[in-house]
Design a protein around this motif. Structure first.
Motif, PDB file in Angstrom:
ATOM      1  N   VAL A 193       0.863  -1.176   0.000  1.00 61.22           N
ATOM      2  CA  VAL A 193       0.000   0.000   0.000  1.00 61.22           C
ATOM      3  C   VAL A 193       0.902   1.229   0.000  1.00 61.22           C
ATOM      4  O   VAL A 193       1.704   1.409   0.922  1.00 61.22           O
ATOM      5  CB  VAL A 193      -0.920   0.024   1.236  1.00 61.22           C
ATOM      6  CG1 VAL A 193      -1.701   1.323   1.298  1.00 61.22           C
ATOM      7  CG2 VAL A 193      -1.858  -1.175   1.224  1.00 61.22           C
ATOM      8  N   VAL A 194       0.815   2.064  -1.033  1.00 56.37           N
ATOM      9  CA  VAL A 194       1.667   3.243  -1.152  1.00 56.37           C
ATOM     10  C   VAL A 194       0.872   4.495  -0.781  1.00 56.37           C
ATOM     11  O   VAL A 194      -0.138   4.812  -1.411  1.00 56.37           O
ATOM     12  CB  VAL A 194       2.232   3.391  -2.583  1.00 56.37           C
ATOM     13  CG1 VAL A 194       3.071   4.665  -2.694  1.00 56.37           C
ATOM     14  CG2 VAL A 194       3.069   2.172  -2.951  1.00 56.37           C
ATOM     15  N   LEU A 195       1.334   5.186   0.277  1.00 59.10           N
ATOM     16  CA  LEU A 195       0.724   6.436   0.715  1.00 59.10           C
ATOM     17  C   LEU A 195       1.593   7.580   0.198  1.00 59.10           C
ATOM     18  O   LEU A 195       2.758   7.704   0.587  1.00 59.10           O
ATOM     19  CB  LEU A 195       0.629   6.490   2.241  1.00 59.10           C
ATOM     20  CG  LEU A 195       0.037   5.245   2.928  1.00 59.10           C
ATOM     21  CD1 LEU A 195      -0.047   5.474   4.440  1.00 59.10           C
ATOM     22  CD2 LEU A 195      -1.323   4.897   2.355  1.00 59.10           C
ATOM     23  N   ALA A 196       1.052   8.412  -0.662  1.00 61.16           N
ATOM     24  CA  ALA A 196       1.844   9.446  -1.344  1.00 61.16           C
ATOM     25  C   ALA A 196       2.200  10.575  -0.385  1.00 61.16           C
ATOM     26  O   ALA A 196       1.368  11.433  -0.080  1.00 61.16           O
ATOM     27  CB  ALA A 196       1.070   9.994  -2.534  1.00 61.16           C
ATOM     28  N   SER A 197       3.447  10.599   0.076  1.00 54.95           N
ATOM     29  CA  SER A 197       3.858  11.603   1.065  1.00 54.95           C
ATOM     30  C   SER A 197       5.193  12.249   0.733  1.00 54.95           C
ATOM     31  O   SER A 197       5.744  12.970   1.552  1.00 54.95           O
ATOM     32  CB  SER A 197       3.961  10.957   2.458  1.00 54.95           C
ATOM     33  OG  SER A 197       2.739  10.379   2.847  1.00 54.95           O
ATOM     34  N   GLY A 198       5.727  11.998  -0.457  1.00 54.70           N
ATOM     35  CA  GLY A 198       7.079  12.440  -0.748  1.00 54.70           C
ATOM     36  C   GLY A 198       7.177  13.711  -1.559  1.00 54.70           C
ATOM     37  O   GLY A 198       6.179  14.329  -1.934  1.00 54.70           O
ATOM     38  N   ASN A 199       8.421  14.068  -1.849  1.00 59.29           N
ATOM     39  CA  ASN A 199       8.678  15.193  -2.727  1.00 59.29           C
ATOM     40  C   ASN A 199       8.315  14.827  -4.158  1.00 59.29           C
ATOM     41  O   ASN A 199       7.801  15.642  -4.912  1.00 59.29           O
ATOM     42  CB  ASN A 199      10.157  15.594  -2.643  1.00 59.29           C
ATOM     43  CG  ASN A 199      10.462  16.835  -3.447  1.00 59.29           C
ATOM     44  OD1 ASN A 199       9.791  17.844  -3.313  1.00 59.29           O
ATOM     45  ND2 ASN A 199      11.460  16.759  -4.300  1.00 59.29           N
ATOM     46  N   THR A 200       8.583  13.584  -4.544  1.00 55.84           N
ATOM     47  CA  THR A 200       8.123  13.074  -5.829  1.00 55.84           C
ATOM     48  C   THR A 200       7.319  11.808  -5.575  1.00 55.84           C
ATOM     49  O   THR A 200       7.725  10.944  -4.809  1.00 55.84           O
ATOM     50  CB  THR A 200       9.303  12.762  -6.768  1.00 55.84           C
ATOM     51  OG1 THR A 200      10.207  11.858  -6.130  1.00 55.84           O
ATOM     52  CG2 THR A 200      10.045  14.032  -7.146  1.00 55.84           C
ATOM     53  N   ASN A 201       6.163  11.709  -6.229  1.00 57.40           N
ATOM     54  CA  ASN A 201       5.242  10.594  -6.002  1.00 57.40           C
ATOM     55  C   ASN A 201       4.821   9.966  -7.334  1.00 57.40           C
ATOM     56  O   ASN A 201       3.653   9.712  -7.578  1.00 57.40           O
ATOM     57  CB  ASN A 201       4.009  11.085  -5.230  1.00 57.40           C
ATOM     58  CG  ASN A 201       4.367  11.640  -3.864  1.00 57.40           C
ATOM     59  OD1 ASN A 201       4.792  10.917  -2.974  1.00 57.40           O
ATOM     60  ND2 ASN A 201       4.215  12.944  -3.699  1.00 57.40           N
ATOM     61  N   LEU A 202       5.814   9.715  -8.179  1.00 58.41           N
ATOM     62  CA  LEU A 202       5.549   9.122  -9.482  1.00 58.41           C
ATOM     63  C   LEU A 202       4.924   7.745  -9.335  1.00 58.41           C
ATOM     64  O   LEU A 202       3.973   7.403 -10.036  1.00 58.41           O
ATOM     65  CB  LEU A 202       6.866   9.028 -10.263  1.00 58.41           C
ATOM     66  CG  LEU A 202       6.789   8.801 -11.762  1.00 58.41           C
ATOM     67  CD1 LEU A 202       6.153   9.988 -12.450  1.00 58.41           C
ATOM     68  CD2 LEU A 202       8.183   8.542 -12.322  1.00 58.41           C
ATOM     69  N   ILE A 203       5.434   6.955  -8.398  1.00 55.47           N
ATOM     70  CA  ILE A 203       4.919   5.598  -8.195  1.00 55.47           C
ATOM     71  C   ILE A 203       3.481   5.650  -7.684  1.00 55.47           C
ATOM     72  O   ILE A 203       2.608   4.916  -8.165  1.00 55.47           O
ATOM     73  CB  ILE A 203       5.821   4.824  -7.218  1.00 55.47           C
ATOM     74  CG1 ILE A 203       7.221   4.663  -7.809  1.00 55.47           C
ATOM     75  CG2 ILE A 203       5.227   3.459  -6.893  1.00 55.47           C
ATOM     76  CD1 ILE A 203       8.252   4.119  -6.842  1.00 55.47           C
ATOM     77  N   ALA A 204       3.226   6.527  -6.724  1.00 56.69           N
ATOM     78  CA  ALA A 204       1.871   6.641  -6.179  1.00 56.69           C
ATOM     79  C   ALA A 204       0.878   7.096  -7.241  1.00 56.69           C
ATOM     80  O   ALA A 204      -0.306   6.758  -7.176  1.00 56.69           O
ATOM     81  CB  ALA A 204       1.862   7.614  -5.001  1.00 56.69           C
ATOM     82  N   GLY A 205       1.355   7.845  -8.239  1.00 47.14           N
ATOM     83  CA  GLY A 205       0.470   8.263  -9.319  1.00 47.14           C
ATOM     84  C   GLY A 205      -0.059   7.087 -10.120  1.00 47.14           C
ATOM     85  O   GLY A 205      -1.127   7.175 -10.739  1.00 47.14           O
ATOM     86  N   ASP A 206       0.658   5.976 -10.110  1.00 47.16           N
ATOM     87  CA  ASP A 206       0.230   4.788 -10.840  1.00 47.16           C
ATOM     88  C   ASP A 206      -0.419   3.757  -9.926  1.00 47.16           C
ATOM     89  O   ASP A 206      -1.480   3.209 -10.240  1.00 47.16           O
ATOM     90  CB  ASP A 206       1.433   4.166 -11.545  1.00 47.16           C
ATOM     91  CG  ASP A 206       1.070   2.947 -12.383  1.00 47.16           C
ATOM     92  OD1 ASP A 206      -0.042   2.908 -12.928  1.00 47.16           O
ATOM     93  OD2 ASP A 206       1.912   2.035 -12.499  1.00 47.16           O
ATOM     94  N   VAL A 207       0.200   3.479  -8.770  1.00 48.30           N
ATOM     95  CA  VAL A 207      -0.280   2.390  -7.913  1.00 48.30           C
ATOM     96  C   VAL A 207      -0.523   2.846  -6.475  1.00 48.30           C
ATOM     97  O   VAL A 207      -0.514   2.035  -5.558  1.00 48.30           O
ATOM     98  CB  VAL A 207       0.718   1.196  -7.930  1.00 48.30           C
ATOM     99  CG1 VAL A 207       0.753   0.546  -9.290  1.00 48.30           C
ATOM    100  CG2 VAL A 207       2.119   1.647  -7.512  1.00 48.30           C
ATOM    101  N   GLY A 208      -0.737   4.144  -6.272  1.00 46.33           N
ATOM    102  CA  GLY A 208      -0.983   4.654  -4.929  1.00 46.33           C
ATOM    103  C   GLY A 208      -2.324   4.213  -4.372  1.00 46.33           C
ATOM    104  O   GLY A 208      -3.253   3.876  -5.111  1.00 46.33           O
ATOM    105  N   PHE A 209      -2.420   4.222  -3.035  1.00 48.55           N
ATOM    106  CA  PHE A 209      -3.638   3.763  -2.358  1.00 48.55           C
ATOM    107  C   PHE A 209      -4.781   4.746  -2.536  1.00 48.55           C
ATOM    108  O   PHE A 209      -5.944   4.357  -2.584  1.00 48.55           O
ATOM    109  CB  PHE A 209      -3.343   3.562  -0.866  1.00 48.55           C
ATOM    110  CG  PHE A 209      -4.460   2.873  -0.118  1.00 48.55           C
ATOM    111  CD1 PHE A 209      -4.788   1.561  -0.400  1.00 48.55           C
ATOM    112  CD2 PHE A 209      -5.160   3.544   0.872  1.00 48.55           C
ATOM    113  CE1 PHE A 209      -5.815   0.919   0.295  1.00 48.55           C
ATOM    114  CE2 PHE A 209      -6.185   2.912   1.576  1.00 48.55           C
ATOM    115  CZ  PHE A 209      -6.517   1.589   1.278  1.00 48.55           C
TER     116      PHE A 209
END
Length: 315
Positions: A86-102
């Motif tokens: 489960v990816v919680l988008a909390s970073g400076n860059t959230n490229l991964i969360a843009g695709d598979v974020g929760f």
């Protein structure tokens, strides 16, 4: 479902929002609350999660935190018993969360996770290794070298990081790249590229590369998609290599920023894209994986392979 949380207190959103979520999550999860550390430190914590039977791991941070966590999980868990992610988008860059974020953060994410009935998707990370060295392999989902490494160094400059968080930093990086191409001295430096030899699927591409990219993701932010499938029904990591001094660069960039690969671009010898299970690169360039810059090894040999498949959960 037995859940654990890998939490990066240094990520931009977590710094901005304070420590209240970390305090609540630690009180709820106890020893299954893991502060993000080095890959080695995180790996030791994750081994303990495996021993305790944790089958779902939340990763609270940006792309670098996800890379660190997936690397630790791949080292600690058997390939056939990987936990759900489960990816919680909390970073400076959230490229991964843009695709598979929760899709949710904080305690709201934990509460929704426990309700069940979630969607999921599978992604195959990149396994980056340095043959003939004692460097441990690392996992990530978006990387590249040559011009991409040069652009990331601009994005990591203190000025950009201070004044341009999140996607704006990426935008400024692209803008800086095009501004550099407007001036003769910097244009020649950028366009002459870096020596790069690519060996994959029995093919060898040997020359100067303006930019090399690879990913295990299926979608990037804002509709950008600089890849296409040279052969139908082929799986594996996607990659793109743009030759030095590429013809029609602005025209090609405009198309790829809109997620299109017209026929002329697919057939153009300066732009090579496809999929592969593994490839060997020989380059003097740094390699960037999920925002982290890895210096070239002696001899410049890199190995990119498909890692084990991970299942990502979505609210």
């Amino acid at each position: 479902m037995r859940i654990a949380l890998i939490h990066n207190a240094r990520s931009r959103k977590n710094r901005r929002n304070g420590s209240s979520f970390a305090v609540e999550a630690q009180a709820l999860l106890g020893k299954d609350f893991v502060p993000s550390d080095t890959r080695e430190g995180t790996t030791e914590h994750v081994r303990q999660l495996y021993e305790r039977g944790i089958d779902t791991i939340l990763i609270d941070g940006g792309d670098g935190t996800v890379s660190t966590a997936l690397t630790a999980i791949a080292r600690a868990y058997p390939a056939d018993r990987l936990p759900d992610i489960v990816v919680l988008a909390s970073g400076n860059t959230n490229l991964i969360a843009g695709d598979v974020g929760f899709g949710l953060r904080g305690m709201e994410a934990i509460q929704r996770l426990r309700q069940g009935g979630l969607r999921s998707s599978v992604r195959t990370p990149i396994r980056l290794s340095w043959p003939g060295t004692d460097r441990m392999p690392v996992l990530g989902l978006f990387g590249g070298c040559a011009g991409y490494a040069r652009a990331v160094r601009i994005a990591h400059s203190p000025t950009v990081l201070r004044f341009a968080p999140h996607d704006l930093a990426v935008g400024i990086t692209l803008l800086s790249t095009f501004v550099s191409l407007m001036f003769r001295k910097s244009r020649e430096e950028w366009l002459r590229g870096d020596p790069l030899r690519i060996e994959t699927g029995g093919h060898v591409y040997d020359g100067q590369s303006f930019m090399f990219l690879t990913t295990g993701l299926s979608r990037l932010s804002r509709g950008i998609w600089p890849f296409w499938d040279a052969e139908p029904n082929v799986e594996g990591l996607r990659y793109l290599d743009v030759s030095a001094w590429p013809d029609s660069l602005l025209r090609a960039t405009a198309a790829l920023l809109c997620g299109r690969a017209p026929r002329w671009l697919r057939r153009h010898p300066d732009y090579v894209s496809g999929r592969t299970d593994d490839m060997t690169l020989v380059t003097e360039s740094d390699f960037v994986l999920d925002g982290e810059v890895f210096s070239a090894a002696p001899g410049g040999v890199l190995r990119l392979e498909r890692a084990s498949r991970f299942r990502f959960l979505h609210a």
